[in-house]
Design a protein around this motif. Structure first.
Motif, mmCIF file in Angstrom:
data_model
loop_
_atom_site.group_PDB
_atom_site.id
_atom_site.type_symbol
_atom_site.label_atom_id
_atom_site.label_comp_id
_atom_site.label_asym_id
_atom_site.label_seq_id
_atom_site.Cartn_x
_atom_site.Cartn_y
_atom_site.Cartn_z
ATOM 1 N N ILE A 97 11.990 -0.992 -4.588
ATOM 2 C CA ILE A 97 10.710 -0.390 -4.234
ATOM 3 C C ILE A 97 10.975 0.891 -3.454
ATOM 4 C CG2 ILE A 97 9.421 -2.561 -4.228
ATOM 5 C CD1 ILE A 97 9.626 -2.562 -1.154
ATOM 6 N N THR A 98 10.010 1.815 -3.492
ATOM 7 C CA THR A 98 10.165 3.076 -2.779
ATOM 8 C C THR A 98 8.817 3.580 -2.277
ATOM 9 O OG1 THR A 98 11.073 5.306 -2.887
ATOM 10 C CG2 THR A 98 9.945 4.507 -4.856
ATOM 11 N N ASP A 99 8.905 4.393 -1.224
ATOM 12 C CA ASP A 99 7.727 5.096 -0.739
ATOM 13 C C ASP A 99 7.902 6.596 -0.966
ATOM 14 O OD1 ASP A 99 9.622 5.786 1.148
ATOM 15 O OD2 ASP A 99 8.353 5.379 2.877
ATOM 16 N N GLY A 100 8.938 6.960 -1.715
ATOM 17 C CA GLY A 100 9.246 8.359 -1.959
ATOM 18 C C GLY A 100 10.381 8.872 -1.102
ATOM 19 N N LYS A 101 10.665 8.196 -0.005
ATOM 20 C CA LYS A 101 11.757 8.577 0.890
ATOM 21 C C LYS A 101 12.828 7.494 0.931
ATOM 22 C CE LYS A 101 9.084 11.274 4.213
ATOM 23 N NZ LYS A 101 8.739 11.377 5.638
ATOM 24 N N PHE A 102 12.413 6.271 1.097
ATOM 25 C CA PHE A 102 13.319 5.144 1.252
ATOM 26 C C PHE A 102 13.268 4.263 0.016
ATOM 27 C CE2 PHE A 102 11.862 6.213 5.541
ATOM 28 C CZ PHE A 102 13.078 6.473 6.140
ATOM 29 N N PHE A 103 14.412 3.656 -0.314
ATOM 30 C CA PHE A 103 14.509 2.701 -1.407
ATOM 31 C C PHE A 103 14.975 1.379 -0.820
ATOM 32 C CE2 PHE A 103 13.889 5.381 -5.064
ATOM 33 C CZ PHE A 103 14.127 6.643 -4.551
ATOM 34 N N ILE A 104 14.309 0.295 -1.175
ATOM 35 C CA ILE A 104 14.634 -1.027 -0.653
ATOM 36 C C ILE A 104 14.763 -1.987 -1.831
ATOM 37 C CG2 ILE A 104 13.842 -2.931 0.801
ATOM 38 C CD1 ILE A 104 12.182 -0.879 2.353
ATOM 39 N N GLN A 105 15.785 -2.819 -1.796
ATOM 40 C CA GLN A 105 15.954 -3.838 -2.826
ATOM 41 C C GLN A 105 15.423 -5.162 -2.318
ATOM 42 O OE1 GLN A 105 19.945 -4.281 -4.244
ATOM 43 N NE2 GLN A 105 19.486 -3.193 -6.122
ATOM 44 N N LEU A 106 14.589 -5.803 -3.133
ATOM 45 C CA LEU A 106 14.034 -7.111 -2.820
ATOM 46 C C LEU A 106 14.391 -8.077 -3.935
ATOM 47 C CD1 LEU A 106 10.389 -5.983 -1.953
ATOM 48 C CD2 LEU A 106 12.224 -6.424 -0.341
ATOM 49 N N THR A 107 14.447 -9.360 -3.619
ATOM 50 C CA THR A 107 14.621 -10.341 -4.678
ATOM 51 C C THR A 107 13.315 -10.428 -5.459
ATOM 52 O OG1 THR A 107 13.860 -12.202 -3.338
ATOM 53 C CG2 THR A 107 16.238 -11.713 -3.296
ATOM 54 N N GLU A 108 13.399 -11.003 -6.638
ATOM 55 C CA GLU A 108 12.195 -11.164 -7.460
ATOM 56 C C GLU A 108 11.120 -11.926 -6.691
ATOM 57 O OE1 GLU A 108 10.733 -13.377 -11.574
ATOM 58 O OE2 GLU A 108 12.853 -13.402 -11.042
ATOM 59 N N GLU B 15 0.816 -1.212 0.000
ATOM 60 C CA GLU B 15 0.000 0.000 0.000
ATOM 61 C C GLU B 15 0.851 1.263 0.000
ATOM 62 O OE1 GLU B 15 -0.568 -2.445 2.508
ATOM 63 O OE2 GLU B 15 -2.016 -3.419 1.197
ATOM 64 N N THR B 16 2.044 1.204 0.612
ATOM 65 C CA THR B 16 2.886 2.397 0.713
ATOM 66 C C THR B 16 4.105 2.356 -0.203
ATOM 67 O OG1 THR B 16 4.074 1.429 2.584
ATOM 68 C CG2 THR B 16 2.225 2.881 3.098
ATOM 69 N N PHE B 17 4.553 1.187 -0.606
ATOM 70 C CA PHE B 17 5.733 1.048 -1.450
ATOM 71 C C PHE B 17 5.350 0.557 -2.835
ATOM 72 C CE2 PHE B 17 7.815 1.432 2.523
ATOM 73 C CZ PHE B 17 9.123 1.808 2.263
ATOM 74 N N THR B 18 5.966 1.139 -3.856
ATOM 75 C CA THR B 18 5.744 0.705 -5.232
ATOM 76 C C THR B 18 7.087 0.414 -5.888
ATOM 77 O OG1 THR B 18 5.771 2.985 -6.006
ATOM 78 C CG2 THR B 18 3.625 2.033 -5.517
ATOM 79 N N GLY B 19 7.065 -0.428 -6.897
ATOM 80 C CA GLY B 19 8.280 -0.785 -7.606
ATOM 81 C C GLY B 19 8.715 0.314 -8.555
ATOM 82 N N THR B 20 10.036 0.525 -8.647
ATOM 83 C CA THR B 20 10.570 1.533 -9.563
ATOM 84 C C THR B 20 11.261 0.885 -10.763
ATOM 85 O OG1 THR B 20 12.650 1.685 -8.349
ATOM 86 C CG2 THR B 20 10.901 3.229 -7.747
ATOM 87 N N HIS B 21 12.031 -0.174 -10.523
ATOM 88 C CA HIS B 21 12.731 -0.875 -11.591
ATOM 89 C C HIS B 21 13.241 -2.208 -11.068
ATOM 90 C CE1 HIS B 21 15.938 1.275 -9.427
ATOM 91 N NE2 HIS B 21 16.689 0.240 -9.751
ATOM 92 N N ARG B 22 13.693 -3.027 -11.991
ATOM 93 C CA ARG B 22 14.335 -4.276 -11.585
ATOM 94 C C ARG B 22 15.775 -4.253 -12.063
ATOM 95 N NH1 ARG B 22 11.261 -8.775 -15.361
ATOM 96 N NH2 ARG B 22 11.753 -7.821 -17.346
ATOM 97 N N ASN B 23 16.618 -5.007 -11.389
ATOM 98 C CA ASN B 23 18.042 -5.051 -11.679
ATOM 99 C C ASN B 23 18.402 -6.409 -12.248
ATOM 100 O OD1 ASN B 23 18.726 -2.438 -10.368
ATOM 101 N ND2 ASN B 23 17.939 -3.520 -8.591
#
Length: 92
Positions: free
Chosen positions: A50-61, A30-38
């Motif tokens: 993923i980001t909420d506009g302030k923080f960026f987090i990397q997740l596995t596929e 609900e708060t984080f959306t995907g920006t791109h994949r690596n």
């Protein structure tokens, strides 16, 4: 011995106080959306950012898909990083 007892809690406190830890705890679709994949590099799994506009987090596929983040993983743009080999100076 006394130094170790003080060092461990302060290291724990520093890690808990960092913004990334707090963001990972509350990273909901609900708060984080995907920006791109690596792209996968050196046998590592592909990741999505993923980001909420302030923080960026990397997740596995797998984590991205299981978390139900939007947009769909297949529609994220792919960031490809290539490193050029180091050229040796021909004047040596």
């Amino acid at each position: 011995m006394m130094i170790r007892l003080i060092a461990i809690p302060s290291m724990l406190l520093a890690e808990l106080a960092s913004g990334n830890v707090a963001a990972q705890v509350s990273a909901t679709p609900e708060t984080f959306t995907g920006t791109h994949r690596n792209e996968s590099i050196n046998g590592r799994p592909e990741t999505a950012t993923i980001t909420d506009g302030k923080f960026f987090i990397q997740l596995t596929e797998e984590q991205y898909r299981a978390g139900g983040y939007r947009p769909a993983y297949e529609t994220l743009s792919t960031r490809i990083v290539r490193r050029l080999p180091v050229r040796k100076d021909t004047k040596e």
